[in-house]
Design an enzyme around this catalytic site. Structure first.
Site, PDB file in Angstrom:
ATOM      1  N   GLU A 126      13.668   2.580   1.327  1.00  0.00           N
ATOM      2  CA  GLU A 126      13.609   1.139   2.542  1.00  0.00           C
ATOM      3  C   GLU A 126      14.045  -0.206   1.300  1.00  0.00           C
ATOM      4  O   GLU A 126      14.463  -0.599   1.855  1.00  0.00           O
ATOM      5  CB  GLU A 126      12.643   1.004   2.809  1.00  0.00           C
ATOM      6  CG  GLU A 126      11.534   0.279   3.628  1.00  0.00           C
ATOM      7  CD  GLU A 126      10.221  -0.225   3.884  1.00  0.00           C
ATOM      8  OE1 GLU A 126       9.888   0.274   3.788  1.00  0.00           O
ATOM      9  OE2 GLU A 126       9.905  -1.564   3.686  1.00  0.00           O
ATOM     10  N   THR A 164       7.518  -1.949   3.130  1.00  0.00           N
ATOM     11  CA  THR A 164       6.289  -1.992   4.793  1.00  0.00           C
ATOM     12  C   THR A 164       5.078  -1.109   4.372  1.00  0.00           C
ATOM     13  O   THR A 164       4.473  -1.359   5.445  1.00  0.00           O
ATOM     14  CB  THR A 164       6.740  -1.810   5.940  1.00  0.00           C
ATOM     15  OG1 THR A 164       7.943  -0.027   5.552  1.00  0.00           O
ATOM     16  CG2 THR A 164       8.524  -2.118   6.526  1.00  0.00           C
ATOM     17  N   CYS A 194       3.493  -2.798   6.811  1.00  0.00           N
ATOM     18  CA  CYS A 194       3.475  -2.954   9.142  1.00  0.00           C
ATOM     19  C   CYS A 194       1.881  -2.344   9.291  1.00  0.00           C
ATOM     20  O   CYS A 194       1.465  -2.124   8.942  1.00  0.00           O
ATOM     21  CB  CYS A 194       4.028  -1.752   9.318  1.00  0.00           C
ATOM     22  SG  CYS A 194       3.672  -0.214   8.934  1.00  0.00           S
ATOM     23  N   SER A 222       5.937  10.046   0.066  1.00  0.00           N
ATOM     24  CA  SER A 222       5.525   9.544   1.401  1.00  0.00           C
ATOM     25  C   SER A 222       4.462   8.094   0.949  1.00  0.00           C
ATOM     26  O   SER A 222       3.380   8.734   0.438  1.00  0.00           O
ATOM     27  CB  SER A 222       5.286  10.235   2.442  1.00  0.00           C
ATOM     28  OG  SER A 222       3.841   9.211   3.082  1.00  0.00           O
ATOM     29  N   ASN A 224       2.919   5.440   2.336  1.00  0.00           N
ATOM     30  CA  ASN A 224       1.857   5.400   2.756  1.00  0.00           C
ATOM     31  C   ASN A 224       0.904   6.443   1.999  1.00  0.00           C
ATOM     32  O   ASN A 224      -0.493   5.751   2.009  1.00  0.00           O
ATOM     33  CB  ASN A 224       2.163   4.742   3.927  1.00  0.00           C
ATOM     34  CG  ASN A 224       2.451   5.844   5.213  1.00  0.00           C
ATOM     35  OD1 ASN A 224       1.517   6.643   6.119  1.00  0.00           O
ATOM     36  ND2 ASN A 224       3.780   6.291   5.182  1.00  0.00           N
TER      37      ASN A 224
HETATM   38 FE1  SF4 Z   1       7.863   1.618  10.700  1.00  0.00          FE
HETATM   39 FE2  SF4 Z   1       5.870   3.651  10.542  1.00  0.00          FE
HETATM   40 FE3  SF4 Z   1       7.513   2.859   8.339  1.00  0.00          FE
HETATM   41 FE4  SF4 Z   1       5.727   1.679   9.104  1.00  0.00          FE
HETATM   42  S1  SF4 Z   1       5.345   3.367   8.593  1.00  0.00           S
HETATM   43  S2  SF4 Z   1       7.811   0.799   8.386  1.00  0.00           S
HETATM   44  S3  SF4 Z   1       5.851   1.435  12.076  1.00  0.00           S
HETATM   45  S4  SF4 Z   1       8.070   3.841  10.193  1.00  0.00           S
END
Ligand code: SF4
Length: 313
Positions: A126, A164, A194, A222, A224
């Site tokens: 990203e 995000t 996000c 990953s 997140n």
């Molecule tokens: Fe989009 Fe999901 Fe990434 Fe958030 S975690 S920016 S909703 S793809």
């Protein structure tokens, strides 16, 4: 032993859209179908699609001219779009709209002659895509230490954006330092981190103190998911990031009474249920579902798939 099953967890709207897009593209156009980078950062999802005939590439030169190509949920730089066009690839853009929002902010700030501080992780798909929107105007800051050291010529117009999927707390610490050092710093009108990242972090913040072990389902790459594991550890609770039940070491549960299970935004519910089943069988665990927030977010499919009428949406 009690399992506290966090909600919301797992797939977000962007991941759902990207996965549905690839599924529909395979049905509509056949295989092989090419995907630039992993469709989402999850080993299980990527393997499942590989078996269905998706080919994941890191360089567009690997894609034969005229082929169908999907851009992953993480987005791509304009240079990649241009190159895809040059090679006459039929591109389907499954970029999450919340990533696109950050791209558009970068374009706007760059056009208005701001220098943009992008808070994020070097090399993440990203971040590479966002920086590609205005490479001459964006500098990356990854940590509080970098925020303390970075310098700009006097009078520089400054704005910040964020990846995000960052830790909300870490990003706020960096933004605080930057604002103290550069009072003219402007930020995006609405958070770049996000809703899905924020909600999953909030659930871990609220529920981890009730547990003596946290399992986060998700892959090591990953972002997140990594942040969820770190957050649990910051709360003083042992935490493991695992792809599925096969990674579980039963020794982790000795003397533990409550295990919090959550999942990053790219981890499918099947791997969560695999862990729940494992703990039920091995430790006679009971399950308590704890929802701290409802999510009702859906994103439309990319236009070529909508236009093909491949989906009822
Ligand atoms: Fe989009 Fe999901 Fe990434 Fe958030 S975690 S920016 S909703 S793809």
């Amino acid at each position: 032993m009690k399992i506290i099953l966090a909600a919301p967890r797992g797939f977000c709207a962007g991941v759902n859209m990207a996965i549905e897009s690839l599924d529909l593209a395979i049905k509509a156009f056949g295989t092989p179908i090419y995907v630039f980078h992993e469709i989402v950062h999850n080993k299980f999802v990527v393997e499942t699609f590989r078996e269905k005939g998706a080919v994941f590439v890191d360089h567009l030169s690997e894609v034969p001219e005229g082929s169908h190509l999907l851009f992953s949920a993480h987005g791509v730089s304009p240079e990649i779009r241009r190159y895809a066009k040059e090679r006459r690839l039929v591109a389907i853009d499954a970029t999450c709209p919340l990533v696109t929002k950050v791209h558009l902010e970068a374009i706007r700030y760059a056009r208005e002659k701001y220098t943009i501080i992008l808070i994020g992780h070097d090399g993440h798909d990203e971040v590479v895509g966002t920086m590609g929107e205005a490479p001459e105007a964006i500098v990356l800051v990854e940590s509080v230490e970098q925020a303390q050291k970075i310098e700009f010529p006097a009078g520089t117009k400054l704005a910040y954006l964020t990846q995000t999927t960052l830790s909300v707390d870490d990003a706020n610490r960096i933004i605080r330092v930057l604002k103290e050092r550069f009072p003219q710093l402007e930020g995006p009108p609405k958070d770049d981190i996000c809703y899905a990242t924020q909600n999953r972090q909030e659930a871990v913040s609220v529920l981890a103190p009730e547990a003596d072990l946290v399992l986060v389902l998700g892959s090591q790459n990953s972002s997140n998911s990594q942040r969820l594991r770190e957050l649990a550890a910051e709360k003083g609770v042992d935490a493991h990031l695992i792809d599925g039940a096969g990674d579980i070491d039963d020794g982790w549960f000795a003397g533990k009474n409550a295990v919090l299970i959550t999942a990053g935004a790219s981890a499918p519910e099947s791997v969560v249920q695999g862990c729940v089943d494992h703990l039920k069988v091995r430790f006679n665990a009971t399950v308590e579902i704890r929802s701290i927030r409802e999510e009702e977010v859906h994103f439309p499919l990319p236009r070529p798939l909508r236009e093909l009428g491949a989906s009822p949406k």
